[in-house]
Design a protein around this motif. Sequence first.
Motif, PDB file in Angstrom:
ATOM      1  N   TYR A 168       0.734  -0.999   0.102  1.00 21.43           N
ATOM      2  CA  TYR A 168       0.013   0.105   0.099  1.00 21.43           C
ATOM      3  C   TYR A 168       1.145   1.138   0.071  1.00 21.43           C
ATOM      4  O   TYR A 168       1.712   0.660   0.940  1.00 21.43           O
ATOM      5  N   HIS A 170       0.417   5.485  -0.444  1.00 20.13           N
ATOM      6  CA  HIS A 170      -0.132   6.989  -1.322  1.00 20.13           C
ATOM      7  C   HIS A 170       0.114   7.824  -1.392  1.00 20.13           C
ATOM      8  O   HIS A 170       1.375   8.528  -1.371  1.00 20.13           O
ATOM      9  N   ARG A 200      -6.602  12.682  -1.142  1.00 25.82           N
ATOM     10  CA  ARG A 200      -6.073  11.528  -0.904  1.00 25.82           C
ATOM     11  C   ARG A 200      -6.172  10.535  -1.921  1.00 25.82           C
ATOM     12  O   ARG A 200      -7.375   9.936  -2.235  1.00 25.82           O
ATOM     13  N   PRO A 202      -5.335   6.388  -2.493  1.00 29.34           N
ATOM     14  CA  PRO A 202      -4.823   4.948  -1.856  1.00 29.34           C
ATOM     15  C   PRO A 202      -4.384   4.662  -3.357  1.00 29.34           C
ATOM     16  O   PRO A 202      -5.277   4.532  -4.253  1.00 29.34           O
ATOM     17  N   GLY A 220      -7.952   4.883  -5.536  1.00 29.55           N
ATOM     18  CA  GLY A 220      -9.239   5.965  -4.956  1.00 29.55           C
ATOM     19  C   GLY A 220      -8.925   6.346  -5.109  1.00 29.55           C
ATOM     20  O   GLY A 220      -8.042   7.521  -5.137  1.00 29.55           O
ATOM     21  N   GLY A 259     -14.428   7.369  -3.513  1.00 27.37           N
ATOM     22  CA  GLY A 259     -14.834   7.671  -2.351  1.00 27.37           C
ATOM     23  C   GLY A 259     -15.959   8.455  -1.919  1.00 27.37           C
ATOM     24  O   GLY A 259     -16.958   7.843  -2.259  1.00 27.37           O
ATOM     25  N   LEU A 366      -3.915  -2.764   6.715  1.00 27.07           N
ATOM     26  CA  LEU A 366      -5.181  -2.110   6.207  1.00 27.07           C
ATOM     27  C   LEU A 366      -7.011  -2.942   6.570  1.00 27.07           C
ATOM     28  O   LEU A 366      -7.040  -3.892   6.667  1.00 27.07           O
ATOM     29  N   LEU A 368     -10.376  -1.244   5.266  1.00 26.38           N
ATOM     30  CA  LEU A 368     -10.753  -0.425   4.074  1.00 26.38           C
ATOM     31  C   LEU A 368     -12.047  -0.364   4.263  1.00 26.38           C
ATOM     32  O   LEU A 368     -12.751  -2.352   4.373  1.00 26.38           O
ATOM     33  N   SER A 380     -15.620  10.025   5.503  1.00 20.81           N
ATOM     34  CA  SER A 380     -14.259   9.224   5.505  1.00 20.81           C
ATOM     35  C   SER A 380     -13.248  10.089   6.325  1.00 20.81           C
ATOM     36  O   SER A 380     -12.313   9.756   7.249  1.00 20.81           O
ATOM     37  N   GLN A 384     -11.460   8.405   9.532  1.00 23.39           N
ATOM     38  CA  GLN A 384     -10.031   7.499   9.636  1.00 23.39           C
ATOM     39  C   GLN A 384      -9.448   8.897  10.843  1.00 23.39           C
ATOM     40  O   GLN A 384      -8.056   7.780  11.502  1.00 23.39           O
ATOM     41  N   VAL A 391      -3.717   2.319   8.529  1.00 28.10           N
ATOM     42  CA  VAL A 391      -4.148   2.380   7.073  1.00 28.10           C
ATOM     43  C   VAL A 391      -5.819   2.724   7.236  1.00 28.10           C
ATOM     44  O   VAL A 391      -5.810   1.691   7.414  1.00 28.10           O
ATOM     45  N   TRP A 393      -9.179   2.833   4.505  1.00 30.68           N
ATOM     46  CA  TRP A 393      -9.499   3.806   3.364  1.00 30.68           C
ATOM     47  C   TRP A 393     -11.271   3.413   3.742  1.00 30.68           C
ATOM     48  O   TRP A 393     -11.499   2.746   3.448  1.00 30.68           O
TER      49      TRP A 393
END
Length: 451
Positions: A168, A170, A200, A202, A220, A259, A366, A368, A380, A384, A391, A393
């Motif tokens: 991963y 970004h 961002r 990702p 994304g 996103g 990660l 998601l 989002s 986060q 991470v 996403w």
Amino acid sequence: MLLLVALLTGAAAPGQDRVVVTSAEWKAGAASAVITPKTMMWLAGYAARTKPADGVDMDLFAKALVLDDAAEGPLAIVTVDLVSVPREVRLAAAERIHKEHGISPARLLINASHTHSGPEMRVWRTGNTDDSEKREREAKEYCAFLVETFAKIVGEAHSKRVPVDVDYTHARCGFSMNRRRPTGKGYQNAPYSDGPVDQRVPVLRVVGKAPKQELAVLFGYACHCTILSGQKFSGDYAGAAQAFLEAKHPGAVALFMNGCSGDQNPYPRRDPDYVEAHGRSLALAVEAALETPPRPLSGPIKSALREIPLRFDRLPTRPELETRAKSSDKLDARLATELLERLDAGEALPKDYPYPVQVIRLGSDLTLVALGGEVVVDYSLRLQRDINDAVVWVAGYSNDVMTYIPSRRVWDEGGYEGGDAMKWNLFPARWHPDLEEDIVKAVLDVRKDLE
């Protein structure tokens, strides 16, 4: 027994060398298929259109990435150059993919780019077209084609699985901007440089081990696919970005995942030249990300999907609907008439909607989060902060796109994303004001279930 403990914990038993336990090797495969309609269907996304498509600027694609950790079972991510993923398509595809390829519905994610230059496959949106019966038939046939195509490309990707390394990275890309400009008369759909954004980009890179070959790049961005407003099929900037990346990485499948872009637009827009310009800008951001130190991913691949009853606000009474049915506001009158017809048929107005919340853990780092609907950017930014993983996403437009999903801030402000847009989808009322808390709680609960 001591040796067994050593094997499980990595500790050395007396007289034995220390045993190092490693995660199972990941495997992956990717595939794609053209899904450009063979007929000039009605185009989705803009209510002002008065005629069907009249050509193709860019082919539309469905793409699949299957990841397998050899323990939890395969995970399939499907991305499509379409305005929406209707719930019935997702359910039918999940059932078929489970039956044919053994991938459980909870381990299937379908994300739409939300291009406004794709076909209208939502049957309930064909009533105001030039020929409603024809457009409804085309939509049903196209939905059946999508289910077949999704099953086919997932099966192809599944059969292509080879040992891989996955990492991963970004970067950032700057053409998205908040589109809720405050005015003295409410919120105008126009660029608002002081509004919140999530710029961002990702990137998940999948590379085969032997031979060392890039197999897939999943990336994304939180931005509406609305540069174009013409009458030709196109993947808009997201389609252009995928094409650029596949040219730059021969043999790899580039997959775009939208996103939380419910209140984000590309700017500048409308000029067709910006499709290439913004697409290249996004592709270059992906390239920049790939030049940064990657975060290798390993460990179990876990996924959970839950539908929660997302509540509507106060439902209208019959007298209120009878008054609204006579309104000069044609959209509100149409909605009221439709709701009265349901009541006359003995149906109760729905109190909630089955809203999909999916969380995927790719190894230990990660997370998601895939949310249904046109989710505004606040989700989002909040998730986060609220999810304590390395991470996070967050994707919208996933597994079902029913209408806009405002945050409490946007709900309080009102306007198109705050509730007015729901009239187009024939919902009886706007969402309950607590929807943000209900969705975030569901996300955190599902995330906890994966520990």
